[in-house]
Design an enzyme around this catalytic site. Structure first.
Site, PDB file in Angstrom:
ATOM      1  N   ASP A   1      49.482  51.189 105.315  1.00 59.27           N
ATOM      2  CA  ASP A   1      49.617  52.470 104.873  1.00 59.27           C
ATOM      3  C   ASP A   1      49.308  52.876 103.583  1.00 59.27           C
ATOM      4  OD1 ASP A   1      51.026  54.872 105.394  1.00 59.27           O
ATOM      5  OD2 ASP A   1      53.108  54.051 106.144  1.00 59.27           O
TER       6      ASP A   1
ATOM      7  N   ASP B   1      52.155  62.098 110.544  1.00 59.21           N
ATOM      8  CA  ASP B   1      52.933  61.585 111.549  1.00 59.21           C
ATOM      9  C   ASP B   1      53.307  62.359 112.535  1.00 59.21           C
ATOM     10  OD1 ASP B   1      53.076  59.565 109.599  1.00 59.21           O
ATOM     11  OD2 ASP B   1      55.003  59.693 109.119  1.00 59.21           O
TER      12      ASP B   1
HETATM   13  C1  GLA Z   1      54.280  56.653 107.175  1.00 60.14           C
HETATM   14  C2  GLA Z   1      53.509  56.381 108.262  1.00 60.14           C
HETATM   15  C3  GLA Z   1      54.270  56.407 109.531  1.00 60.14           C
HETATM   16  C4  GLA Z   1      55.668  55.179 109.265  1.00 60.14           C
HETATM   17  C5  GLA Z   1      56.108  55.502 108.036  1.00 60.14           C
HETATM   18  C6  GLA Z   1      56.944  54.191 107.403  1.00 60.14           C
HETATM   19  O1  GLA Z   1      54.593  57.789 107.004  1.00 60.14           O
HETATM   20  O2  GLA Z   1      52.566  57.341 108.371  1.00 60.14           O
HETATM   21  O3  GLA Z   1      53.669  55.826 110.540  1.00 60.14           O
HETATM   22  O4  GLA Z   1      54.671  53.978 109.069  1.00 60.14           O
HETATM   23  O5  GLA Z   1      55.389  55.618 106.841  1.00 60.14           O
HETATM   24  O6  GLA Z   1      57.646  54.618 106.245  1.00 60.14           O
END
Ligand code: GLA
Length: 404
Positions: free
Chosen positions: A148, A206
């Site tokens: 990430d 997301d």
């Molecule tokens: C980000 C990522 C998500 C998830 C969250 C976890 O938002 O894009 O897919 O992994 O972090 O904290």
């Protein structure tokens, strides 16, 4: 001299073989389960084992869902040698024990970290510890890393440098580890992620468990789908565009995907279309519902063999839009053996009828047979396709040019 040349030659063969091995890690888009929306910060050993057991028992493993992916919140901290360790209450036997169990079930284990000092959820990230973390993951037997980008600088140069640092560290372990780059598409990773060692890269933010959010902070399935337009040239057997997780079957129950109940989920028709569209896009098929308790309808959606075959087609082509007619959108995906998948999709709030001449409008010349990939039907000598699609429904046809 001869021996020296022979040694150099065998080193060359070994390194070509291992590069091939890394290159071939994801010849088709990865399929599996991710912990984020179901359990968030409660991810633990017991749940992972139960999910693995369920995926073996219910046939998902056989259908291709092979990765069990631990998302954020597993980290406990670093030990006195700077090695990461998992939260001891939730992983009392350590991470290797989890990997051993998952492997004993014929599945693979993925883990999560971040290119900043802290992850998005605020636990320890890998920045500055890439080499040691990659080694630790390899020692545990980890097969996949989602990396990430929270707490890291905006610019593309730094992103590339940080992702490449971890990509190189993973490669240096000698253990094949799928590398999933997650910087939400902000810096056009489809242009550089492969060079950083990535096997797939998120193309957007997301996804929430909603058809259309009409809000660019929280993306719905339609906003994410539209972001894939024009990216088809970057996907293929060496690396995949990743439009994020499948919301199928969550019905508003996923914690972060529904943002604590704010998004109530989608209808069954919408989940069916979501799955079909992701297959047309050659997207990774990563579910995040509770696979221990799947209802029949959701199970049928996730186990549609013909759609999975379209997603997993060896040519590795991402589908693209060839036609829009009112609220109808038509996508095409070229498949192995000169087959072609066509998806006709009704974006409107009302039922819409369609009637397409397959040569003139869909550009398909001599199909000997056509299959409806969802309804187990086929026809021969077809000149046109027609029918009615409910609101947000789609139909996927597989055209076969050689009558196989
Ligand atoms: C980000 C990522 C998500 C998830 C969250 C976890 O938002 O894009 O897919 O992994 O972090 O904290």
């Amino acid at each position: 001299m001869k021996r020296f040349l022979a040694l150099m030659f065998s080193l060359l063969i070994v390194s070509i073989a291992s590069a091939q091995n890394l290159y071939n890690l994801v010849p088709t888009p990865p399929m599996g389960w991710n912990s984020w929306n179901l359990v968030e910060k409660e991810v633990n050993e017991q749940i992972l084992k139960e999910i693995a057991d369920a995926m073996v028992k219910n046939g998902m493993r056989e259908a291709g869902y092979q990765y069990i992916l631990i998302d954020d919140f597993w980290v406990g901290g670093r030990d006195n040698q700077n090695r990461l360790f998992p939260d001891q209450n939730r992983f009392p036997n350590g991470m290797k024990a989890v990997a051993d169990y998952i492997h004993s079930k014929g599945l693979k284990l993925g883990i999560y970290s971040d290119a900043g000092p802290l992850t998005c959820a605020g636990v320890t990230g890998s920045f500055g510890f890439e080499t040691i973390d990659a080694k630790t993951f390899a020692e545990w037997g980890i097969d996949y890393l989602k990396y990430d980008y929270c707490g890291a600088p905006e610019d593309v140069e730094t992103a590339f440098t940080r992702y490449k640092k971890m990509g190189d560290a993973l490669r240096a372990t000698g253990k094949p580890i799928v590398y999933s780059i997650c910087e939400w598409g902000h810096r056009k990773p489809w242009l550089w992620a492969k060079a950083a060692g990535g096997h797939l890269w998120r193309t957007g933010g997301d996804s929430r468990d909603v058809w259309q959010s009409n809000n660019f902070t929280y993306l719905g399935i339609m906003e994410i789908f539209d972001q894939q337009e024009g990216l088809q040239q970057y996907a293929g057997p060496s690396g995949w565009n990743d439009p994020d997780l499948l919301m199928v079957g969550l019905y508003g129950k996923g914690k972060s995907s529904s943002l604590e109940g704010r998004f109530k989920g989608c209808t069954t028709i919408e989940y069916r279309t979501h799955f079909a569209l992701w297959c047309m896009l050659a997207a990774p098929l990563i579910v995040n519902l509770d696979v221990r308790n799947i209802d029949d309808t959701t199970y049928q959606i996730l186990m549609n063999k013909e759609l999975i075959a379209i997603d997993q087609d060896k040519l590795g082509k991402q589908g693209y839009t060839i036609l829009r007619k009112g609220e109808l959108q038509v996508l095409k995906k070229e498949l192995e053996g000169d087959d072609v998948a066509i998806c006709i999709f009704n974006r409107s709030e009302k039922p819409v009828s369609f009637n397409f001449n397959i040569q003139k409008e869909l550009g398909i010349w001599f199909p000997l047979s056509v299959r409806d990939a969802s309804n187990n039907k086929s026809w021969k000598n077809v000149k046109k396709v027609n029918g009615i699609l409910q609101s947000h429904a789609c139909i996927v046809y597989r055209f076969n040019n050689f009558g196989k």
